[in-house]
Scaffold this motif. Structure first.
Motif, PDB file in Angstrom:
ATOM      1  N   ASP A 110       0.871  -1.161  -0.183  1.00  0.00           N
ATOM      2  CA  ASP A 110       0.129   0.020   0.063  1.00  0.00           C
ATOM      3  C   ASP A 110       0.842   1.217  -0.048  1.00  0.00           C
ATOM      4  O   ASP A 110       2.076   0.999  -0.342  1.00  0.00           O
ATOM      5  CB  ASP A 110      -0.906   0.054   1.225  1.00  0.00           C
ATOM      6  N   ASP A 111       0.478   2.384   0.399  1.00  0.00           N
ATOM      7  CA  ASP A 111       1.187   3.459   0.292  1.00  0.00           C
ATOM      8  C   ASP A 111       2.097   3.753   1.554  1.00  0.00           C
ATOM      9  O   ASP A 111       3.051   4.516   1.391  1.00  0.00           O
ATOM     10  CB  ASP A 111       0.279   4.892   0.456  1.00  0.00           C
ATOM     11  N   LYS A 112       2.365   2.857   2.375  1.00  0.00           N
ATOM     12  CA  LYS A 112       3.201   2.890   3.396  1.00  0.00           C
ATOM     13  C   LYS A 112       4.336   1.853   3.819  1.00  0.00           C
ATOM     14  O   LYS A 112       5.387   1.791   4.054  1.00  0.00           O
ATOM     15  CB  LYS A 112       2.607   3.164   4.874  1.00  0.00           C
ATOM     16  N   PHE A 114      10.936   0.272  -7.040  1.00  0.00           N
ATOM     17  CA  PHE A 114       9.698   0.955  -6.386  1.00  0.00           C
ATOM     18  C   PHE A 114      10.293   2.611  -5.985  1.00  0.00           C
ATOM     19  O   PHE A 114       9.306   3.118  -5.407  1.00  0.00           O
ATOM     20  CB  PHE A 114       9.372   0.229  -4.975  1.00  0.00           C
ATOM     21  N   ALA A 115      11.410   2.657  -6.486  1.00  0.00           N
ATOM     22  CA  ALA A 115      11.620   4.304  -6.228  1.00  0.00           C
ATOM     23  C   ALA A 115      10.732   5.232  -6.747  1.00  0.00           C
ATOM     24  O   ALA A 115      10.239   5.123  -8.081  1.00  0.00           O
ATOM     25  CB  ALA A 115      13.066   4.457  -6.635  1.00  0.00           C
ATOM     26  N   ARG A 116      10.418   6.142  -5.872  1.00  0.00           N
ATOM     27  CA  ARG A 116       9.500   7.566  -6.661  1.00  0.00           C
ATOM     28  C   ARG A 116      10.402   8.250  -7.620  1.00  0.00           C
ATOM     29  O   ARG A 116      11.636   8.258  -7.647  1.00  0.00           O
ATOM     30  CB  ARG A 116       9.065   8.225  -5.598  1.00  0.00           C
ATOM     31  N   ARG A 120       7.780   2.362   3.041  1.00  0.00           N
ATOM     32  CA  ARG A 120       7.676   3.057   1.939  1.00  0.00           C
ATOM     33  C   ARG A 120       8.191   4.534   2.340  1.00  0.00           C
ATOM     34  O   ARG A 120       8.742   5.183   1.327  1.00  0.00           O
ATOM     35  CB  ARG A 120       6.341   3.189   1.184  1.00  0.00           C
ATOM     36  N   THR A 121       7.965   4.947   3.301  1.00  0.00           N
ATOM     37  CA  THR A 121       8.294   6.227   3.947  1.00  0.00           C
ATOM     38  C   THR A 121       9.077   6.289   5.240  1.00  0.00           C
ATOM     39  O   THR A 121       9.250   5.230   5.963  1.00  0.00           O
ATOM     40  CB  THR A 121       6.945   7.125   4.139  1.00  0.00           C
ATOM     41  N   GLN A 122       9.732   7.302   5.585  1.00  0.00           N
ATOM     42  CA  GLN A 122      10.875   7.561   6.707  1.00  0.00           C
ATOM     43  C   GLN A 122       9.879   7.142   7.864  1.00  0.00           C
ATOM     44  O   GLN A 122      10.109   6.445   9.107  1.00  0.00           O
ATOM     45  CB  GLN A 122      11.262   8.841   6.774  1.00  0.00           C
TER      46      GLN A 122
END
Length: 243
Positions: free
Chosen positions: A26-28, A57-59, A83-85
């Motif tokens: 998911d987004d996290k 999967f890098a933005r 996915r995020t810090q």
């Protein structure tokens, strides 16, 4: 002002490979079913690792998922990444505070105990032997000694072979491998604590299930299917009833 990092290059083949390992995303978070033989991190001559493949999967700004825990290279099964810090910080704290539940399956052979379950609490300390780190039993007051607790249950047994479920309470390096070896039932294919290729072509340890709170707060449970080679060896040993 911090500039965005360039997006790392991942071949189309590697991108397809790592995307094929995804159990959930998911987004996290992204959860993977890591195959045996794939290193989680690079370095030390490792040419391909899950960490390196996360670049797929890098933005567009170069930000990529982060590792929050590890599996040994030979171990297969569930690995969760952030996915995020903020998600990484949250998940790392869940592991550090031991609020996760990890269930592993292992194929072992040796002097099996008469009991079908128990707890191993031998403290462990890391030593270097031949340039390679390994864990050995230690006295609690030895410098570098770490408390270690592993719950185990025999799910199926046949002669001197068994299918064991292991639930580590602590997360020490090689903990399950070292503890089961000390209990005289080393994991098949374990070159460091057992007989290596004499018993199996790879380490027969599988991270079957991970229960952990999602950064959004919900308790989640992730499972990795039993690898074909693991199931085949279990059947060969007459242990398939425990899977």
């Amino acid at each position: 002002m911090t500039r965005n990092r360039p997006v790392e290059k991942v071949s189309a083949e590697d991108a397809a490979f790592v995307r094929g390992l995804v159990i959930f995303e998911d987004d996290k978070v992204i959860v993977f079913d890591k195959p045996s033989g794939l290193a989680v991190q690079g370095g030390g001559g490792v040419e391909r690792s899950l960490d390196g493949l996360l670049a797929a999967f890098a933005r567009s700004n170069g930000k990529r998922p982060r590792l929050v825990h590890r599996l040994d290279r030979g171990t297969s099964g569930v690995v969760i990444t952030a996915r995020t810090q903020p998600a990484a910080a949250f998940l790392s704290e869940e592991f550090a505070a031991r609020r996760t539940e990890k269930i592993y399956l292992a194929l072992v052979r040796g002097v099996l105990p008469p009991a079908d379950s128990g707890i191993l609490k031998t403290p462990l300390v890391k030593v270097e032997e031949g340039g390679r780190p390994r864990m050995i039993a230690s006295k609690p007051d030895r410098k570098g000694s770490q408390a270690a607790t592993t719950h185990w249950q025999i799910l199926a047994r046949n002669g001197d072979a068994a299918l064991v479920e292991a639930r580590p309470e602590t997360g020490r390096m090689h903990q399950i491998r070292a503890h089961l070896s000390m209990a005289r039932m080393p994991i098949l294919g374990d070159w460091l604590y057992g007989t290596g290729a004499q018993s199996a072509p790879r380490l027969m340890l599988h991270a079957r299930r991970l229960s952990i709170r999602h950064p959004d707060g919900d308790e989640m449970h992730f499972e990795a299917p039993i690898p074909k080679d693991f199931a085949a060896l279990a059947a060969e040993l007459g242990l398939q009833s425990g899977l």
